[in-house]
Each structure stands twice: as C-alpha cells, then as structure tokens.
Design an enzyme around this catalytic site. Structure first.
Site, PDB file in Angstrom:
ATOM      1  CB  SER A 132      -0.905   0.017   1.227  1.00 52.46           C
ATOM      2  OG  SER A 132      -1.761  -1.094   1.207  1.00 52.46           O
TER       3      SER A 132
HETATM    4  N1  SAH Z   1      -0.762  -4.258   3.814  1.00 53.55           N
HETATM    5  C1  SAH Z   1      -0.189  -4.982   2.706  1.00 53.55           C
HETATM    6  C2  SAH Z   1      -1.213  -4.976   1.579  1.00 53.55           C
HETATM    7  C3  SAH Z   1      -0.937  -5.990   0.543  1.00 53.55           C
HETATM    8  S1  SAH Z   1      -2.167  -5.978  -0.757  1.00 53.55           S
HETATM    9  C4  SAH Z   1       1.077  -4.248   2.270  1.00 53.55           C
HETATM   10  O1  SAH Z   1       1.083  -3.011   2.336  1.00 53.55           O
HETATM   11  O2  SAH Z   1       2.035  -4.889   1.835  1.00 53.55           O
HETATM   12  C5  SAH Z   1      -3.406  -7.029  -0.050  1.00 53.55           C
HETATM   13  C6  SAH Z   1      -2.943  -8.431   0.257  1.00 53.55           C
HETATM   14  O3  SAH Z   1      -4.073  -9.185   0.650  1.00 53.55           O
HETATM   15  C7  SAH Z   1      -2.306  -9.155  -0.915  1.00 53.55           C
HETATM   16  O4  SAH Z   1      -1.021  -9.549  -0.565  1.00 53.55           O
HETATM   17  C8  SAH Z   1      -3.236 -10.350  -1.148  1.00 53.55           C
HETATM   18  O5  SAH Z   1      -2.529 -11.497  -1.554  1.00 53.55           O
HETATM   19  C9  SAH Z   1      -3.857 -10.511   0.232  1.00 53.55           C
HETATM   20  N2  SAH Z   1      -5.148 -11.214   0.267  1.00 53.55           N
HETATM   21  C10 SAH Z   1      -6.221 -11.050  -0.543  1.00 53.55           C
HETATM   22  N3  SAH Z   1      -7.216 -11.899  -0.181  1.00 53.55           N
HETATM   23  C11 SAH Z   1      -6.750 -12.606   0.885  1.00 53.55           C
HETATM   24  C12 SAH Z   1      -7.307 -13.639   1.704  1.00 53.55           C
HETATM   25  N4  SAH Z   1      -8.531 -14.128   1.498  1.00 53.55           N
HETATM   26  N5  SAH Z   1      -6.557 -14.122   2.707  1.00 53.55           N
HETATM   27  C13 SAH Z   1      -5.301 -13.652   2.933  1.00 53.55           C
HETATM   28  N6  SAH Z   1      -4.707 -12.704   2.189  1.00 53.55           N
HETATM   29  C14 SAH Z   1      -5.424 -12.173   1.178  1.00 53.55           C
END
Ligand code: SAH
EC number: 2.1.1.77
Length: 279
Positions: A114
């Site tokens: 993010s």
């Molecule tokens: N806060 C993180 C955001 C990553 S983007 C950062 O800043 O790095 C959102 C993440 O949610 C992705 O890595 C995606 O793989 C994960 N995601 C989406 N659906 C999910 C689920 N059902 N269970 C676990 N992770 C999930």
C-alpha cells in the site's frame, strides 16, 4: 491488477499537499547526499540516474518520506512517525521500484504494498490499540510492512500476526522482516506470518485489540468481528468498486459501532484462485 491502495480524491483527508509543501519536501529529499553513481549508469541519461537514486534505500530518504507525510497531515503523532522511521520501507518494496514515493508498488501475484499515506492512516487509526503487550492481526499482510510496524508497537510482550494467502508473499515478507528492525521480534515469536485465508482470521492469538485488513472485503467477515476483543478496533476497507475504509469499535458489552473514515481503493479480499486468475 492495478487495484492499488490509493486514496480517492473525494476524501478531503487526502487532498494533495500544496505546491509549496511539495516543493519544500522535494527540496528536502533532493538535498540528501546523492549516492555514488554506479559504474553501469555513468553514461545513462539523468532520468535513469534519478530513477536509480529513488530506488536506493536509505534511512535518510525514509525519514524524509515520513516528514513529507507529516506535512501532508497524515502522520499526526510521534508514535506513528517513530515506527515509520524505524521500519525502512525500502526493505519491503521489490528491487527496481521506488520505495519512497507516496504510491502503492507491485509486489507480484496481483498484490501491492500500500501507499505510505495509507499505511500512516491505518497506523494513526490503530495506534491506541497497539500498546505494548497488545495483540494485533494483519489480514492480507502482503509485503509484511504493517505487520512489522505493529510488532514494533506491541513489543516483545505482545503479538503481531500477519495472515497472507499467497505462500510466496509469506516467504518474501519473512525475508523482508529479517532485514528490518523487527527481526528480533520475529525470532522470539511475537511476530509471525502464516499462509491462510485471512477471512477466517487467526484464532490462535485471538482476541485481538487491533485488526487491520489490507484488502477490500465485500462485507465484514464474521470471524474477524468475533476475534476482535471487546474494547478493540478493526480497520477494514469494505466494498467492491466503491470502497470505504471502515473503523469498527467493539465496546465492552460486545456491541459494535461502524464509521467510514475515507473512500479508498484496495485489492480485493478474495480467494487465492480468483486473485491469481488474470496474473
Ligand atoms: N498491507 C499490505 C497490503 C498488501 S495488498 C502491504 O502493504 O504490503 C493485499 C494483500 O491481501 C495481498 O497480498 C493479497 O494477496 C492478500 N489477500 C487477498 N485476499 C486474501 C485472503 N482471502 N486471505 C489472505 N490474504 C489475502
């Protein structure tokens, strides 16, 4: 892809800083001593050299980013500034991307780390629920950046749990944290990452004082509500195309209140197969 965690222009909180503020901040960043030019780039254009400059990690540039977020009004407390200064964002952004610009960056698998202003916003919303000894859950931990921040705030007596459903991202986030200031906390077990469907939460370390969800859910998953401690807070983007960053407070009697903090745009909280479909 491209479902970046960027704030909507409709949110007054995320209005762009004034031109003067941006210039000041840019001046500050550019005033940082430039690293020696790598030999292979000597004959490249200034554009390539600048791209290389922004892509290189340095705590000074990380601090300048936090300073920029303070001017922007997103980082509002010393507590959040300190943790963002301690956890160098460059360690969580894949090589070749610019870690210190205020935008989301791809981390592979249709996911993004993010934007810094979203990390700061969530840290500000959750900071009172991330006191030493408290328990925090980071659903969709991705790069591991926020889980590392949470771990630093709750300390060795607390628990910070990151749940991510892409195994390769869990490996990458573990390696990122190993190089960061939060490494010791992962070694002693107060910070951990797990491959799992985050919609189910992580009952082992429940109940949680703070729950952060880093991907947008069509509705608030019930297990997450159940695993939120009375007196705790959850921050979660809710919606599909149009999304709101919702703040859910659970009171001592178990009742909940919900408010919208901002319009946002996050990748979806979904199944692994749906996420990888068009990668
Ligand atoms: N806060 C993180 C955001 C990553 S983007 C950062 O800043 O790095 C959102 C993440 O949610 C992705 O890595 C995606 O793989 C994960 N995601 C989406 N659906 C999910 C689920 N059902 N269970 C676990 N992770 C999930």
């Amino acid at each position: 892809m491209s479902l970046a965690a960027a704030a909507s222009p409709s949110s007054s909180r995320f209005l762009l800083p004034s031109t003067a503020a941006r210039r000041r901040s840019l001046h500050h960043l550019l005033a940082a001593p430039a690293p020696p030019r790598p030999p292979q780039l000597r004959r490249c254009s200034p554009y390539h050299w600048m791209a290389q400059f922004w892509a290189e990690g340095s705590l000074e540039k990380n601090n300048a980013l936090v300073e920029y977020l303070k001017q922007y009004g997103v980082v509002r407390t010393d507590k959040v500034a300190e943790v963002m200064e301690t956890i160098d964002r460059a360690l969580f952004v894949p090589e070749g991307f610019t870690p210190y610009t205020d935008s989301p960056m791809p981390i592979g698998y249709n996911a993004t780390i993010s934007a810094p202003h979203m990390h700061a916003t969530c840290l500000e919303l959750l900071k009172d629920y991330l006191q030493p000894g408290m328990h925090a859950l980071d659903v969709g931990s991705g790069s591991g950046y926020l889980t590392a921040c949470f771990a630093m705030m709750v300390g060795p007596e607390g628990r910070a749990v990151g749940i991510e459903h892409i195994p390769e991202l869990v490996v990458a986030s573990t390696e990122n944290v190993e190089r960061s200031a939060a490494a010791a906390l992962m070694k002693d077990g107060s910070l951990s990452f797990h491959v799992s469907d985050g919609r189910l939460g992580w009952p082992d370390a429940a109940p949680y004082d703070a729950i952060h969800v880093g991907a947008a859910a069509p509705e608030i998953p019930r297990p997450l509500l159940e695993q939120l401690k009375p007196g705790g807070r959850m921050v979660i983007p809710v919606g599909t195309y149009s999304q709101d960053l919702q703040v859910i407070d659970k009171s001592a009697d178990g009742s909940t209140s919900v408010r919208n903090d901002a319009s946002v745009r996050y990748v979806p909280l979904t199944s692994r197969s749906a996420q990888l479909q068009d990668s």
